[in-house]
Design a protein around this motif. Structure first.
Motif, PDB file in Angstrom:
ATOM      1  N   ARG A  22      18.916  -0.658 -33.228  1.00  0.00           N
ATOM      2  CA  ARG A  22      19.991  -1.495 -32.688  1.00  0.00           C
ATOM      3  C   ARG A  22      19.691  -1.925 -31.254  1.00  0.00           C
ATOM      4  O   ARG A  22      19.864  -3.091 -30.894  1.00  0.00           O
ATOM      5  CB  ARG A  22      21.316  -0.735 -32.740  1.00  0.00           C
ATOM      6  N   ILE A  26      19.195  -5.868 -29.964  1.00  0.00           N
ATOM      7  CA  ILE A  26      20.048  -6.437 -28.914  1.00  0.00           C
ATOM      8  C   ILE A  26      19.219  -6.876 -27.723  1.00  0.00           C
ATOM      9  O   ILE A  26      19.393  -7.980 -27.189  1.00  0.00           O
ATOM     10  CB  ILE A  26      21.121  -5.401 -28.493  1.00  0.00           C
ATOM     11  N   SER A  29      16.913 -10.018 -28.563  1.00  0.00           N
ATOM     12  CA  SER A  29      17.659 -11.270 -28.691  1.00  0.00           C
ATOM     13  C   SER A  29      18.264 -11.686 -27.363  1.00  0.00           C
ATOM     14  O   SER A  29      18.417 -12.879 -27.091  1.00  0.00           O
ATOM     15  CB  SER A  29      18.759 -11.127 -29.751  1.00  0.00           C
ATOM     16  N   ALA A 152      19.063 -11.341 -34.129  1.00  0.00           N
ATOM     17  CA  ALA A 152      20.300 -10.581 -33.977  1.00  0.00           C
ATOM     18  C   ALA A 152      21.067 -10.468 -35.285  1.00  0.00           C
ATOM     19  O   ALA A 152      21.456  -9.372 -35.707  1.00  0.00           O
ATOM     20  CB  ALA A 152      21.170 -11.235 -32.904  1.00  0.00           C
ATOM     21  N   THR A 153      21.289 -11.602 -35.963  1.00  0.00           N
ATOM     22  CA  THR A 153      22.168 -11.589 -37.134  1.00  0.00           C
ATOM     23  C   THR A 153      21.497 -11.055 -38.391  1.00  0.00           C
ATOM     24  O   THR A 153      22.166 -10.445 -39.232  1.00  0.00           O
ATOM     25  CB  THR A 153      22.716 -13.003 -37.401  1.00  0.00           C
ATOM     26  N   ALA A 156      21.827  -7.323 -38.255  1.00  0.00           N
ATOM     27  CA  ALA A 156      23.166  -6.816 -37.955  1.00  0.00           C
ATOM     28  C   ALA A 156      23.706  -5.969 -39.107  1.00  0.00           C
ATOM     29  O   ALA A 156      23.443  -6.256 -40.279  1.00  0.00           O
ATOM     30  CB  ALA A 156      24.111  -7.984 -37.683  1.00  0.00           C
ATOM     31  N   LYS A 160      29.372  -7.183 -39.015  1.00  0.00           N
ATOM     32  CA  LYS A 160      29.244  -7.295 -37.565  1.00  0.00           C
ATOM     33  C   LYS A 160      28.275  -8.404 -37.147  1.00  0.00           C
ATOM     34  O   LYS A 160      27.720  -8.374 -36.049  1.00  0.00           O
ATOM     35  CB  LYS A 160      28.782  -5.957 -36.968  1.00  0.00           C
ATOM     36  N   ARG A 161      28.080  -9.390 -38.010  1.00  0.00           N
ATOM     37  CA  ARG A 161      27.128 -10.454 -37.673  1.00  0.00           C
ATOM     38  C   ARG A 161      27.567 -11.252 -36.451  1.00  0.00           C
ATOM     39  O   ARG A 161      26.746 -11.592 -35.601  1.00  0.00           O
ATOM     40  CB  ARG A 161      26.922 -11.390 -38.864  1.00  0.00           C
ATOM     41  N   TRP A 163      29.456 -10.257 -34.018  1.00  0.00           N
ATOM     42  CA  TRP A 163      29.327  -9.388 -32.849  1.00  0.00           C
ATOM     43  C   TRP A 163      27.883  -9.341 -32.368  1.00  0.00           C
ATOM     44  O   TRP A 163      27.596  -9.535 -31.187  1.00  0.00           O
ATOM     45  CB  TRP A 163      29.839  -7.997 -33.197  1.00  0.00           C
ATOM     46  N   TYR A 164      26.949  -9.123 -33.292  1.00  0.00           N
ATOM     47  CA  TYR A 164      25.532  -9.118 -32.914  1.00  0.00           C
ATOM     48  C   TYR A 164      25.076 -10.508 -32.462  1.00  0.00           C
ATOM     49  O   TYR A 164      24.230 -10.641 -31.580  1.00  0.00           O
ATOM     50  CB  TYR A 164      24.679  -8.636 -34.095  1.00  0.00           C
ATOM     51  N   PHE A 167      25.017 -11.584 -28.652  1.00  0.00           N
ATOM     52  CA  PHE A 167      24.062 -11.109 -27.649  1.00  0.00           C
ATOM     53  C   PHE A 167      23.043 -12.171 -27.228  1.00  0.00           C
ATOM     54  O   PHE A 167      22.764 -12.314 -26.026  1.00  0.00           O
ATOM     55  CB  PHE A 167      23.384  -9.824 -28.120  1.00  0.00           C
TER      56      PHE A 167
END
Length: 499
Positions: A22, A26, A29, A152-153, A156, A160-161, A163-164, A167
């Motif tokens: 994770r 983050i 990206s 990021a996605t 994820a 939570k796509r 949310w990720y 970033f």
């Protein structure tokens, strides 16, 4: 293993495929888009403060500023080309190598801008070289954003796509703060105005080399996402992703482009236009003295009567004061970018963006309320700061969900190409022309900002219409999109595989 089995008879175990942690997702990206937006903001700031004087000394302040913004906008033309090229390789060969390449191109171009000779040294060849490097910046950014959003996605957790996806979007406010904070520090520390125009403005461009090294170190440690790996294993990779996306996903391309339109216009009005308007002198005498000093610093002639004939007023803030106000506003940009992710995951991207876009339309109608000079300078400062805070709050709320929404429009095998084209074609319709239209409207209105706000509201209406005719994407199956359950290409796509 039974007593009669030897170690050689034991069933073989398949080692688990490496995955990105994770923190690595983050950071990878975020760091790349921070660098890319830092490089872009460094140019945007110099386009207002330095380049009209050092590269476009036309003798007319409006023409010089428009020429500087014209080169700024030229990069937006190069962005869709970069989207096609980097999208092609990202959808065929993976996200990692493509992201490394885009970062290198952007970093080298930005570093070389810091070494350019000026108009006073080589004439108009300086402007031509600046244009070439600016086009290289745009070409690189055309492939950067989409790749970062996919990193990021596609990595994820379920649900939570969005949310990720915030970033990589967070790189925009962070890049702004770093670039403008560095310009501000150099401006304050400069021993003289002449030193700043000769050497000081180059430092932020040269400093980008350090950031690129950090970004490369992070991105080289990535492994490919499971979504791309599974698409490759199922034979869904296309020989020509561009042909596939135009043939089967043209509607999503159009919708994605208009989803981003209001976001882009708001973005560049809140950064480029407000910096021009906020630091433009409020009276002719102050403006004339500053223009004459700048002309002397660059070794060009100054015609006071010609300057007076084309003068139009602004708010009259000093550069340091106004950039500090912008940085305060951009903090809210970052906060609302992050807040938008969990909200978009909870209620949907479309529903959130309909509300935010409606607020952008209303915000565009308030420009004269917030941005006209007041009799008391304290009121002018307070209203301008409130304007910047509100505008950047809306910017975060609309920009944050785009990191998930645009990639969700497309299946895995054309996701890089599709999301990159939609994002970057919107940059032409929104960002490339926004500074030029804003300056022209501002000048035509004799210095009043209300036509600029009407322009923003009109673009918001177009985005709102696109959202209203679209459907929600938050529940789309990210890994199975474009591929059937048994591993074959989805119906209607087999022919496209041969393209």
């Amino acid at each position: 293993m039974t007593a009669t089995q030897s170690p050689a008879d034991a069933p073989a175990t398949t080692p688990a495929a490496p995955v990105n942690s994770r923190g690595r997702v983050i950071l990878a990206s975020l760091v790349g888009t921070t660098i890319e937006f830092y490089d872009f903001y460094a140019y945007a700031t110099a386009a207002v403060l330095v380049f009209p004087i050092l590269f476009f000394p036309t003798g007319n302040q409006t023409t010089a500023l428009l020429a500087s913004f014209g080169v700024f906008g030229a990069a937006m033309i190069a962005r869709p080309i970069g989207a096609i090229v980097f999208g092609h390789f990202g959808d065929k060969h993976g996200r990692k190598a493509t992201l490394v390449a885009s970062l290198l191109v952007m970093g080298i171009a930005t570093f070389l801008i810091g070494l350019l000779p000026t108009f006073g040294q080589i004439g108009w060849f300086a402007a031509l070289m600046l244009l070439v490097l600016r086009l290289a910046q745009g070409f690189a950014l055309g492939g950067e954003w989409s790749g970062a959003a996919l990193v990021a996605t596609e990595n994820a957790p379920a649900g939570k796509r969005a949310w990720y996806g915030t970033f990589p979007q967070l790189g925009a406010p962070l890049g702004f703060i770093i670039a403008n904070g560095l310009f501000l520090a150099i401006n304050l520390a400069a021993p003289s105005r002449e030193w700043f125009f000769e050497w000081g403005w180059r430092v932020p461009f040269l400093f980008s080399a350090v950031m690129v090294v950090v970004g490369l170190w992070v991105r080289l440690r990535l492994v490919e996402s499971s979504a791309f790996t599974k698409a490759s294993e199922k034979g869904a990779i296309r020989k020509l992703p561009l042909g596939t996306v135009f043939r089967h996903n043209w509607r999503e391309l159009v919708l994605g482009t208009f989803f981003m339109l209001a976001t882009y216009v708001l973005f560049y009005l809140m950064t480029n236009f407000t910096l021009s308007y906020g630091t433009k002198a409020a009276d002719l005498e102050t403006a004339s003295a500053a223009a004459q000093a700048a002309a002397e610093a660059s070794g060009t002639a100054f015609d006071a009567s010609a300057f007076a004939a084309q003068f139009y007023p602004g708010l009259g803030f000093g550069y340091a004061d106004f950039v500090t106000m912008q940085i305060i506003g951009v903090v809210f940009f970052g906060v609302f970018t992050l807040l938008s992710g969990p909200i978009a995951d909870a209620i949907g991207r479309r529903r959130l963006l309909i509300w935010v876009t409606s607020a952008i339309i209303l915000f565009g109608l308030t420009f004269n309320l917030f941005l006209l000079p007041q009799l008391d300078p304290k009121f002018t400062g307070a209203l301008t700061q409130a304007f910047l805070v509100f505008g950047f709050m809306l910017m975060g709320a609309t920009f944050g969900p785009m990191g998930a929404l645009l990639p969700e429009l497309f299946p895995t095998n054309v996701r890089y190409t599709g999301s990159a084209i939609a994002y970057n074609v919107a940059s032409i319709l929104g960002a490339a022309v926004a500074p030029l239209i804003a300056v022209a409207l501002w000048a035509a209105a004799g210095g009043e900002p209300w036509p600029v706000g009407i322009y923003l509201s009109a673009m918001g209406v177009l985005t709102l219409v696109a959202l209203l005719v679209s459907t929600e994407t938050k529940d789309v199956d990210y890994e199975a999109a474009g591929v059937s359950a048994d591993g074959r290409l989805a119906e209607g796509e087999a022919e496209a595989a041969s393209l």
